[in-house]
Scaffold this active site. Structure first.
Site, mmCIF file in Angstrom:
data_model
loop_
_atom_site.group_PDB
_atom_site.id
_atom_site.type_symbol
_atom_site.label_atom_id
_atom_site.label_comp_id
_atom_site.label_asym_id
_atom_site.label_seq_id
_atom_site.Cartn_x
_atom_site.Cartn_y
_atom_site.Cartn_z
ATOM 1 N N ASP A 1 -7.792 -7.638 -0.025
ATOM 2 C CA ASP A 1 -6.851 -7.878 1.073
ATOM 3 C C ASP A 1 -7.582 -7.592 2.365
ATOM 4 O O ASP A 1 -8.483 -6.744 2.406
ATOM 5 C CB ASP A 1 -5.631 -6.960 0.993
ATOM 6 N N ASP B 1 0.854 -1.182 0.000
ATOM 7 C CA ASP B 1 0.000 0.000 0.000
ATOM 8 C C ASP B 1 0.893 1.237 0.000
ATOM 9 O O ASP B 1 2.120 1.135 0.033
ATOM 10 C CB ASP B 1 -0.976 -0.042 1.175
#
Lengths: 377, 377
Positions: A268, A93
């Site tokens: 996720d 991320d």
């Protein structure tokens, strides 16, 4: 560079799609669930178990890794795959979400966020450009643009401001990504909270900028599931058909089924490991709380038909005992059982889309959860 | 029944011995180190790793297991081997030691100890007879007599009182053991603190009563290593040559080498897993503290020549990061690395005794520890 497409659609079944995403560290079968290895480790699992469970790709958190052990250090040690021994595809991320949720946020402006590290109190600056640099140092196969994520419910004006800022950061991220190693990918992130008009505007603009893939961010942050699904329905038709779509931070097995039904390819979530640490198992009978006394004398496994060894071999009585006693092995076993369940669900989903039977799978799976756990002995 | 001997001596090298102990759940190669699975689980390890590391036998704690999940419950679930999935030889302690160290001790008298459970506050009675009954319910291949262990330093009169009580409890334990399933064993425990005369008296009396094996208890409870070794030297010549000798709760790799050199065959200790949880690795270079900053950028494994995969594959930098970050995987990896090191040491010891080279192994191993870790990069 960003025009190259590494995603191959194999089959569709209504809006649900299955495909292959080719990364420098291997192929990711989609729909894919990415277990979260926050700080370079999966909580309670060996990497071999993550692989054996069927995961093709894992997620690493830039925020944690940049603060400790540090992106430059990981780069010097050969990148995250080599450092951790995972040696497979990895998505990172941008770090932005956790700056906002974990650190004492000092300042967010057009240029960057500046925050105090929760580890050593140092002041750290994270800009879209630095985020891309950090993710490259980490060796991410897939990098995410930095964005601003607003917790819901929120004012429409605040949602719009954050969405517009995220779009400008998307452009800067793409510029910063120029010169990335071949095969690496950058995903843009759709924002816009629970406002359909803003979601559509964000998706249209991102598609015009052009990315390897598109994430839907800012969901699973407190809104009801119908709101989340409605936002996906706004966005999915706008996003380029030939690129992967990633719903960030989602979710329960049911969230995943519903999002796949609306055209999402990647997910996720920390839920399999976090719930495992709290004594909860995901199964085809729904979520089972092993702390419950009904399991104390039950010699049966969680699911005798599971393909995962720990799920079909350890007794409920033993798992109950481990959870009640606070034994690490309880968290270890339930975490691997849950990661394996999620991966099995994804495998079933992929298979059903190939066979054109996704609707039946979705209905059958939901019926199994609704029926609940096997009767106590 | 207790006259049957399940121990087979294969070879001696000075006082050091190597042999085989035949239990209902398999063969134990001696000298043997028993990892401790306190409450039916090894902290941070899967059972398969314990087995793969080379352990033939593990230890379970009667005190913990009788309180939770309960001996009768474990018996109904098929015994500890079936309950846990370890399915190999298992030794249980009597529970007495932990009653005295963990619980709010209420009363010890000739008949029994009565204590308050640290789990639910219930009052529980443990007599030598109940201890044997509990261990049989657990399905222990090797049961231990209940004894009273005195922390050192202590008054000679207190040591003598406890030793005499332990002898009377030894006789009662043996009586209670009558009718045990064939192949199960009962070990007596030598007490006597740091007083040579009392140690000899205890050993002589136990040998006269007759057990399948003999433990040396009440050591590694705060006394210096030379005192411990001196007590072993008092006791070992008195114990029957053809029966296994077990030094309880010991210890460091160096303690083990020195005790084997004095004729001890079996050991148990929480040190490999406990130190692993605290970031310390046992290696042929001695103990290595992975928390130390010198490892932060070191891509080398702990020991590139180790036969254990995790020891020779994960970098010191990664282990350092995991330990510093408090990641469960750090404790998991270091625990398995340590259990594997202990088992490798035992395998080397057994091999050297067979070959008549134990003295060389002992000297070479100690020299390796003394030399210390490889130089920093």
């Amino acid at each position: 560079m960003i025009s190259a497409n590494h995603f191959e659609l194999l089959s569709s079944d209504g809006p649900a799609r299955t495909g292959r995403l080719i990364t420098p560290h291997g192929v990711v079968r989609t729909p894919a669930f990415m277990p979260v290895g926050t700080a370079g480790a999966m909580k309670g699992l060996h990497w071999r178990d993550v692989r054996d469970a069927g995961a093709d790709i894992v997620l690493g958190n830039t925020y944690h890794l940049m603060l400790r052990p540090g992106a430059e250090r990981i780069a010097a040690l050969g990148g995250l795959q080599s450092f951790t021994g995972w040696n497979g595809p990895m998505l990172t991320d941008s770090g932005g979400f956790q700056v906002m949720s974990l650190s004492e946020l000092r300042k967010i402006d057009e240029r960057a966020v500046t925050f105090r590290s929760h580890i050593d109190g140092a002041m750290v600056e994270l800009s879209p450009e630095r985020s891309i640099e950090v993710q490259r140092l980490l060796g991410a196969d897939i990098a995410m643009q930095m964005d601003e994520c607003v917790r819901l419910p929120a004012d429409g004006s605040d949602i719009e401001r954050a969405m517009q800022l995220s779009l400008r950061w998307a452009e800067r991220s793409k510029l910063a990504f120029e010169g990335a190693p071949p095969g690496n990918m950058l995903f843009g992130i759709v924002q816009g909270g629970d406002v359909p008009r803003l979601r559509r505007e964000s998706a249209n603009n991102l598609a015009a900028i052009g990315f390897h893939g598109y994430a839907i961010g800012g969901l699973a942050v407190g809104e009801p599931q119908p709101v989340m699904l409605a936002m996906i329905e706004e966005v999915a038709p706008i996003l380029p058909l030939d690129r992967p779509r990633y719903l960030m931070g989602v979710g329960t097995p049911n969230d995943i089924l519903e999002a796949v039904a609306r055209g999402v390819d990647m997910f996720d979530c920390v839920m399999p490991t976090r719930n495992g640490r709290h004594g909860v198992a995901f199964t085809r009978f729904g979520q089972i709380n092993l702390r419950n006394a009904r399991h104390a004398d039950d010699p049966r496994p969680l699911d005798e038909e599971s393909p995962w060894p720990a799920t079909r071999s350890y007794s409920r009585a033993y798992l109950h005992h481990l959870v009640r006693s606070g034994e690490t092995l309880g968290a270890m076993l339930l975490s691997e059982i849950n990661v394996a369940y999620y991966q099995q669900l994804m495998a079933d989903i992929r298979q059903s889309i190939l066979q054109g039977t996704f609707a039946e799978l979705r209905q059958r799976t939901r019926a199994g959860w609704a029926k609940g756990d096997i009767a106590p002995r």
